[in-house]
Design a protein around this motif. Structure first.
Motif, short mmCIF file in Angstrom:
data_model
loop_
_atom_site.label_atom_id
_atom_site.label_comp_id
_atom_site.label_asym_id
_atom_site.label_seq_id
_atom_site.Cartn_x
_atom_site.Cartn_y
_atom_site.Cartn_z
N ARG A 77 65.88 73.12 -0.56
CA ARG A 77 64.96 72.52 0.41
C ARG A 77 65.45 71.21 1.03
O ARG A 77 64.86 70.72 1.97
CB ARG A 77 63.61 72.28 -0.24
N PHE A 78 66.51 70.63 0.47
CA PHE A 78 67.03 69.38 1.02
C PHE A 78 68.50 69.24 0.68
O PHE A 78 69.04 69.98 -0.14
CB PHE A 78 66.23 68.17 0.52
N SER A 79 69.14 68.29 1.34
CA SER A 79 70.52 67.94 1.05
C SER A 79 70.64 66.43 1.15
O SER A 79 69.77 65.75 1.70
CB SER A 79 71.48 68.63 2.03
N GLY A 80 71.71 65.89 0.61
CA GLY A 80 71.88 64.45 0.69
C GLY A 80 73.16 63.98 0.04
O GLY A 80 73.93 64.76 -0.52
N GLY A 81 73.38 62.69 0.16
CA GLY A 81 74.58 62.12 -0.42
C GLY A 81 74.72 60.64 -0.11
O GLY A 81 73.83 60.02 0.46
N PHE A 131 83.29 63.85 3.55
CA PHE A 131 83.35 64.00 5.01
C PHE A 131 83.77 62.64 5.55
O PHE A 131 83.03 61.65 5.41
CB PHE A 131 81.98 64.35 5.58
N GLY A 132 84.95 62.55 6.15
CA GLY A 132 85.44 61.30 6.69
C GLY A 132 85.29 61.25 8.20
O GLY A 132 85.43 62.27 8.88
N PHE A 133 84.98 60.06 8.70
CA PHE A 133 84.81 59.82 10.14
C PHE A 133 85.41 58.47 10.47
O PHE A 133 85.66 57.66 9.57
CB PHE A 133 83.32 59.82 10.52
N ASP A 134 85.58 58.17 11.74
CA ASP A 134 86.07 56.85 12.14
C ASP A 134 85.10 55.75 11.73
O ASP A 134 85.50 54.62 11.52
CB ASP A 134 86.30 56.79 13.66
N ALA A 139 79.68 61.35 1.14
CA ALA A 139 79.92 62.16 -0.06
C ALA A 139 78.68 63.01 -0.27
O ALA A 139 77.66 62.51 -0.77
CB ALA A 139 80.20 61.27 -1.26
N LEU A 140 78.74 64.26 0.12
CA LEU A 140 77.59 65.17 0.02
C LEU A 140 77.46 65.63 -1.43
O LEU A 140 78.23 66.46 -1.90
CB LEU A 140 77.81 66.35 0.97
N ILE A 165 88.21 64.75 3.05
CA ILE A 165 89.02 63.91 2.17
C ILE A 165 88.79 64.41 0.74
O ILE A 165 87.69 64.29 0.20
CB ILE A 165 88.60 62.43 2.28
N PRO A 166 89.84 64.99 0.12
CA PRO A 166 89.70 65.46 -1.26
C PRO A 166 89.36 64.28 -2.19
O PRO A 166 89.73 63.13 -1.90
CB PRO A 166 91.07 66.03 -1.60
N PRO A 167 88.68 64.54 -3.30
CA PRO A 167 88.27 63.46 -4.20
C PRO A 167 89.41 62.52 -4.60
O PRO A 167 89.21 61.30 -4.66
CB PRO A 167 87.73 64.20 -5.43
N ALA A 168 90.60 63.03 -4.82
CA ALA A 168 91.72 62.19 -5.26
C ALA A 168 92.19 61.21 -4.18
O ALA A 168 92.85 60.22 -4.49
CB ALA A 168 92.89 63.07 -5.68
#
Length: 142
Positions: free
Chosen positions: A37-41, A17-20, A25-26, A134-137
């Motif tokens: 129960r949770f998420s992160g990255g 996930f890209g932002f200004d 990276a989730l 943003i794709p991994p590559a």
């Protein structure tokens, strides 16, 4: 990928996930590996950048500073902001629905590991005007 492959992920392996203000990276989420129960990255903040004041309604957050130095703002239950310097090894707890922001005040990049409970706050990020996938590559940072 096998189920086992989804249990061992590096930020370079997932769509970013890209932002200004930086990248997320989730690596743990229901849609990534079935967490319930949770998420992160991993969050990467360039020098001088940070995310604006926001909250996660109904969710708590943990932020762990991997590298770099910054300032963490957390509002108290009355909406009064408190700003603390943070650096490598610092764990930050954001209570449910509490407004907060993180800014990289160092000369180099800042890297964080964030956890949301319950999972889901990261879905709202897709609605932000500067959101892009943003794709991994194509990822610039590690």
């Amino acid at each position: 990928m096998s189920t086992r492959d989804h249990m061992f992920l590096y930020p370079k392996d997932v769509t970013i996930f890209g932002f200004d203000w930086g990248e997320l990276a989730l690596t743990v989420a229901p849609e990534v590996n079935g967490s319930e129960r949770f998420s992160g990255g991993v969050v990467d903040l360039p020098s001088g950048k940070g995310h604006a004041r926001h909250n996660h309604p109904g969710a708590e957050e943990i932020i762990f500073v991997i590298s770099g130095n910054g300032e963490q703002m957390i509002e108290d239950e009355n909406g009064n902001p408190t700003v603390h310097p943070v650096g490598p090894g610092c764990t930050i707890y954001i209570p449910e629905s509490r407004f907060h922001s993180t800014t990289n005040t160092g000369d180099g990049p800042m890297q964080l590991f964030v956890v949301y409970s319950p999972a889901g706050p990261e879905r709202a990020l897709r609605e932000l005007p500067d959101f892009r996938l943003i794709p991994p590559a194509e990822r610039h940072s590690q």
